[in-house]
Design a protein around this motif. Sequence first.
Motif, PDB file in Angstrom:
ATOM      1  N   ALA A  16       0.851  -1.192   0.114  1.00  0.00           N
ATOM      2  CA  ALA A  16       0.032  -0.093  -0.017  1.00  0.00           C
ATOM      3  C   ALA A  16       1.078   1.347  -0.171  1.00  0.00           C
ATOM      4  CB  ALA A  16      -1.134  -0.021   0.569  1.00  0.00           C
ATOM      5  N   ARG A  17       0.877   2.292  -0.662  1.00  0.00           N
ATOM      6  CA  ARG A  17       1.781   2.962  -1.404  1.00  0.00           C
ATOM      7  C   ARG A  17       0.593   4.936  -0.754  1.00  0.00           C
ATOM      8  NH1 ARG A  17       1.389   7.128  -5.584  1.00  0.00           N
ATOM      9  NH2 ARG A  17       3.805   8.394  -5.727  1.00  0.00           N
ATOM     10  N   ILE A  18       1.431   5.640   0.338  1.00  0.00           N
ATOM     11  CA  ILE A  18       0.853   6.910   0.605  1.00  0.00           C
ATOM     12  C   ILE A  18       2.010   7.856   0.345  1.00  0.00           C
ATOM     13  CG2 ILE A  18      -0.715   5.679   2.320  1.00  0.00           C
ATOM     14  CD1 ILE A  18       1.667   6.510   4.786  1.00  0.00           C
ATOM     15  N   ASN A  19       1.149   8.959  -0.317  1.00  0.00           N
ATOM     16  CA  ASN A  19       1.251   9.481  -0.850  1.00  0.00           C
ATOM     17  C   ASN A  19       1.370  10.932  -0.355  1.00  0.00           C
ATOM     18  OD1 ASN A  19       2.696  11.213  -2.833  1.00  0.00           O
ATOM     19  ND2 ASN A  19       2.018  10.864  -4.154  1.00  0.00           N
ATOM     20  N   MET A  20       2.623  11.260  -0.101  1.00  0.00           N
ATOM     21  CA  MET A  20       2.880  12.763   0.990  1.00  0.00           C
ATOM     22  C   MET A  20       2.343  14.078   0.223  1.00  0.00           C
ATOM     23  SD  MET A  20       3.157  10.777   4.041  1.00  0.00           S
ATOM     24  CE  MET A  20       3.780  12.055   4.784  1.00  0.00           C
ATOM     25  N   CYS A  21       1.949  14.270  -0.869  1.00  0.00           N
ATOM     26  CA  CYS A  21       1.611  14.677  -1.585  1.00  0.00           C
ATOM     27  C   CYS A  21       0.533  15.616  -1.074  1.00  0.00           C
ATOM     28  CB  CYS A  21       1.527  15.304  -3.115  1.00  0.00           C
ATOM     29  SG  CYS A  21       3.195  14.866  -4.049  1.00  0.00           S
ATOM     30  N   HIS A  22      -0.423  14.382  -0.517  1.00  0.00           N
ATOM     31  CA  HIS A  22      -2.033  14.927  -0.528  1.00  0.00           C
ATOM     32  C   HIS A  22      -2.044  13.945   0.463  1.00  0.00           C
ATOM     33  CE1 HIS A  22      -2.018  14.852  -4.793  1.00  0.00           C
ATOM     34  NE2 HIS A  22      -1.721  13.954  -5.080  1.00  0.00           N
ATOM     35  N   MET A  68       5.755   4.687   1.993  1.00  0.00           N
ATOM     36  CA  MET A  68       5.546   5.992   2.088  1.00  0.00           C
ATOM     37  C   MET A  68       6.000   7.302   0.823  1.00  0.00           C
ATOM     38  SD  MET A  68       6.241   8.795   4.855  1.00  0.00           S
ATOM     39  CE  MET A  68       7.795   9.114   3.412  1.00  0.00           C
ATOM     40  N   ASP A  69       5.373   7.592   0.240  1.00  0.00           N
ATOM     41  CA  ASP A  69       6.748   8.997  -1.122  1.00  0.00           C
ATOM     42  C   ASP A  69       6.314   9.687  -0.796  1.00  0.00           C
ATOM     43  OD1 ASP A  69       6.886   9.507  -3.361  1.00  0.00           O
ATOM     44  OD2 ASP A  69       6.203   8.007  -4.379  1.00  0.00           O
ATOM     45  N   THR A  70       7.843  10.633  -0.565  1.00  0.00           N
ATOM     46  CA  THR A  70       7.605  12.281  -0.249  1.00  0.00           C
ATOM     47  C   THR A  70       7.168  12.646  -1.485  1.00  0.00           C
ATOM     48  OG1 THR A  70       9.412  12.320  -1.648  1.00  0.00           O
ATOM     49  CG2 THR A  70      10.035  11.585   0.662  1.00  0.00           C
ATOM     50  N   GLU A  71       6.796  13.753  -0.837  1.00  0.00           N
ATOM     51  CA  GLU A  71       6.649  14.766  -2.023  1.00  0.00           C
ATOM     52  C   GLU A  71       7.430  15.510  -3.106  1.00  0.00           C
ATOM     53  OE1 GLU A  71       3.639  18.025   0.306  1.00  0.00           O
ATOM     54  OE2 GLU A  71       4.408  19.161  -1.218  1.00  0.00           O
ATOM     55  N   GLY A  72       8.597  15.517  -1.648  1.00  0.00           N
ATOM     56  CA  GLY A  72       9.945  16.507  -2.929  1.00  0.00           C
ATOM     57  C   GLY A  72       9.858  17.271  -3.259  1.00  0.00           C
ATOM     58  N   ILE A 129      11.777   8.369  -2.578  1.00  0.00           N
ATOM     59  CA  ILE A 129      12.637   9.382  -2.548  1.00  0.00           C
ATOM     60  C   ILE A 129      12.132   9.405  -4.156  1.00  0.00           C
ATOM     61  CG2 ILE A 129      14.631  10.938  -3.073  1.00  0.00           C
ATOM     62  CD1 ILE A 129      13.411   9.679  -0.110  1.00  0.00           C
ATOM     63  N   SER A 130      10.706  10.971  -4.263  1.00  0.00           N
ATOM     64  CA  SER A 130      10.460  11.738  -5.374  1.00  0.00           C
ATOM     65  C   SER A 130      11.724  12.560  -5.703  1.00  0.00           C
ATOM     66  CB  SER A 130       9.411  12.008  -5.846  1.00  0.00           C
ATOM     67  OG  SER A 130       8.309  12.029  -4.898  1.00  0.00           O
ATOM     68  N   PHE A 131      11.162  12.589  -6.740  1.00  0.00           N
ATOM     69  CA  PHE A 131      12.738  13.738  -7.688  1.00  0.00           C
ATOM     70  C   PHE A 131      14.036  13.749  -7.573  1.00  0.00           C
ATOM     71  CE2 PHE A 131       8.493  15.489  -8.343  1.00  0.00           C
ATOM     72  CZ  PHE A 131       8.153  15.237  -9.613  1.00  0.00           C
ATOM     73  N   ALA A 185      14.344   4.541  -4.909  1.00  0.00           N
ATOM     74  CA  ALA A 185      14.300   6.111  -5.909  1.00  0.00           C
ATOM     75  C   ALA A 185      13.874   6.197  -7.045  1.00  0.00           C
ATOM     76  CB  ALA A 185      16.014   5.227  -6.501  1.00  0.00           C
ATOM     77  N   LYS A 186      12.869   7.022  -6.770  1.00  0.00           N
ATOM     78  CA  LYS A 186      12.006   7.073  -8.243  1.00  0.00           C
ATOM     79  C   LYS A 186      12.636   7.955  -9.264  1.00  0.00           C
ATOM     80  CE  LYS A 186       7.848   8.370  -6.938  1.00  0.00           C
ATOM     81  NZ  LYS A 186       6.728   9.781  -6.411  1.00  0.00           N
ATOM     82  N   ILE A 187      12.296   7.344 -10.850  1.00  0.00           N
ATOM     83  CA  ILE A 187      13.098   7.994 -11.690  1.00  0.00           C
ATOM     84  C   ILE A 187      12.449   8.332 -12.694  1.00  0.00           C
ATOM     85  CG2 ILE A 187      14.576   7.294 -13.533  1.00  0.00           C
ATOM     86  CD1 ILE A 187      16.285   6.503 -10.742  1.00  0.00           C
TER      87      ILE A 187
HETATM   88  K   LIG Z   1       5.520  12.076  -4.151  1.00  0.00           K
END
Ligand SMILES: [K+]
Length: 655
Positions: A135-141, A169-173, A331-333, A360-362
């Motif tokens: 399950a992925r949570i996107n910290m952008c939102h 957990m996915d960072t906003e970046g 990690i975004s960007f 690492a998000k490419i």
């Molecule tokens: K994100």
Amino acid sequence: MAQAIQFLISSSPSPNRHFSKLSSSKPSFYTSHRRIPLTVIRKPISAVSSDLESQSSRVLISDNGKGGVFPGTSPVQTTATSDSSSIEVDAVSEAELKENGFRSTRRTKLVCTIGPATCGFEKLEALAVGGMNVARINMCHGTREWHRSVIEQVRRLNEEKGYAVAIMMDTEGSEIHMGDLGGAMSAKAEWYNYDKDAFRSFFRVMQLMLISNLFFLQDGEVWTFSVRAFDSPRPERTINVNYDGFAEDVKVGDELLVDGGMVRFEVIEKIGPDVKCRCTDPGLLLPRANLTFWRDGSLVRERNAMLPTISSKDWLDIDFGISEGVDFIAISFVKSAEVINHLKSYVAARCRDSDIAVIAKIESIDSLKNLEEIIRASDGAMVARGDLGAQIPLEQVPSAQQKIVQLCRQLNKPVIVASQLLESMIEYPTPTRAEVADVSEAVRQRADALMLSGESAMGQFPDKALAVLRSVSLRIERWWREEKRHEAMELSGIASSFSDSISEEICNSAAKMGKHLSTLETSAAELDNNSTSTLPFSYKCKQNLLCGLWGCDFAANNLEVDALFVYTKTGYMASLLSRCRPDCPIFAFTATTSVRRRLNLQWGLIPFRLGFSDDMESNLHRTFSLLKARGMIKSGDLVIAVSDMLQSIQVMNVP
Ligand SMILES: [K+]
Ligand SMILES: Nc1ncnc2c1ncn2[C@@H]1O[C@H](COP(=O)(O)OP(=O)(O)O)[C@@H](O)[C@H]1O
Ligand SMILES: C=C(OP(=O)(O)O)C(=O)O
Ligand SMILES: [Mg+2]
């Protein structure tokens, strides 16, 4: 007829005195570092399994839930502390195995972004039942409280219902994006979540745009993008931009793309912190949409590239992720390996056993430039096609995807293909043919995992979208197994130490052996404890570690290897097997809950939590007994087992 052939490569003579050496005079392998006697041992399993019937078959279903390792224990200690007669596997894999057998298990893993459409317990459960591995949570939102509640619910689901869903957990970046448009954080989600007839009704759309603060722009409209913070109400036709250098960086004549081109503007005037832009491609403006600006056909990225990859808000989110014990941090960007190394040491210092994997998000030009060093530094990668497609021409995204997927496999890192796989299913209950073809291609490339974003976060058909990923994965996997349509890949050696190179060779051999054994066509009648014959293929390994191994006597009748078993402390040996993408599923036994959850992201692995010892023979028999009691294997199934404790390969029929 149950019998076992065991190949052992051990730094000490076999600790297992039960095994008689029927054929032990194979050449030993010596190196300047270490002496490795290589023995080939074979004996009927009946002679070593006398205590099998007395084994307890008590089973335990639930995951221990809360992230991290058991308090106060290292993975090794956990072996000793865990209940030695229990085995844990997630309820979905168990049901699949029972219903359809080994060959039916899905190899491609599925990641679902959780959002307003799926944040309730029942919705989460439906996704778990449908095969969600992560399950992925996107910290952008959303707020941290919102994310915490999702994490708690997933943990509860694991604990109460026997799933093993991992959390990413996915960072906003530090991307440049618009503000919230003054509306609710989930305006886009609310927008899509109205019932579909209403959604398609023009008048309802107009009404929604008013209440949700969404804006449908017309050609030629002039809007102001500003770095000023506004008190509400925000001036009309004004949009806030999160990046202070924005007004300085853009030039009159630049093209401004919202969400990778969903709406386009031309910069017509700069007045201090305000930038006036004319809409050239009309469309819907959504809150917090990503912004990129282009000059003479190229992305302008000088200043953007100077933004820190991990912002101060991201560091707080990372602390939150560590304290909540998430399994992965994406990690975004990412621009370079440096930031990944930094984060990994940060996590290691704060998290015992550093059991959070860093992905690492490419999704930027810089990440493509430094691709190999980034992937080497990371624990895995994501092909984040959403933002990537806003930074490079769209027609270059497929080749970038293929390159990233292949490189990750070479470097033995799990890779996720993400974004817009089934985008139309945000609104519709069936995918487009093109979307199915796109999913198929990612499966054919044998990416470790596929990810849903808006489809599961705020779409109308999250379960259906997941079911499509699942059925397409299963079908395509079967197709390439049957027709050998998948890409062949020559795997180069990756080990950096001598011991690792042995593990690598063992896994390559076990995976190959599975394939070769399943294509043998000699007769079963020849399979007899006393007969000696030679495998009808020659195998040469690169480092000569296993040379001579195949000189052993072996005959088989239509022998089909049903599963590979791997006993692994850190998960490394399991990942090496997964890397080979063998035809049969891989049962990965590990003593730690966190390692087990992390293995959920890797192709073909069915992770089990099981305490085990250094005695492979007893591990195997206990595993057979526990799995048989649960109906997950049966007598006669053929298993190849490898282990990172004894560095051995064993071929066995389940007694
Ligand atoms: K994100
Ligand atoms: N936690 C959340 N709260 C509200 N909306 C969310 C949340 N997570 C995702 N969404 C919605 O789902 C959409 C798709 O999710 P995702 O792809 O992760 O984000 P993005 O579109 O920002 O790249 C988002 O644009 C947003 O509208
Ligand atoms: C997965 C992605 O990142 P996010 O959804 O966080 O923008 C992407 O850009 O494809
Ligand atoms: Mg992105």
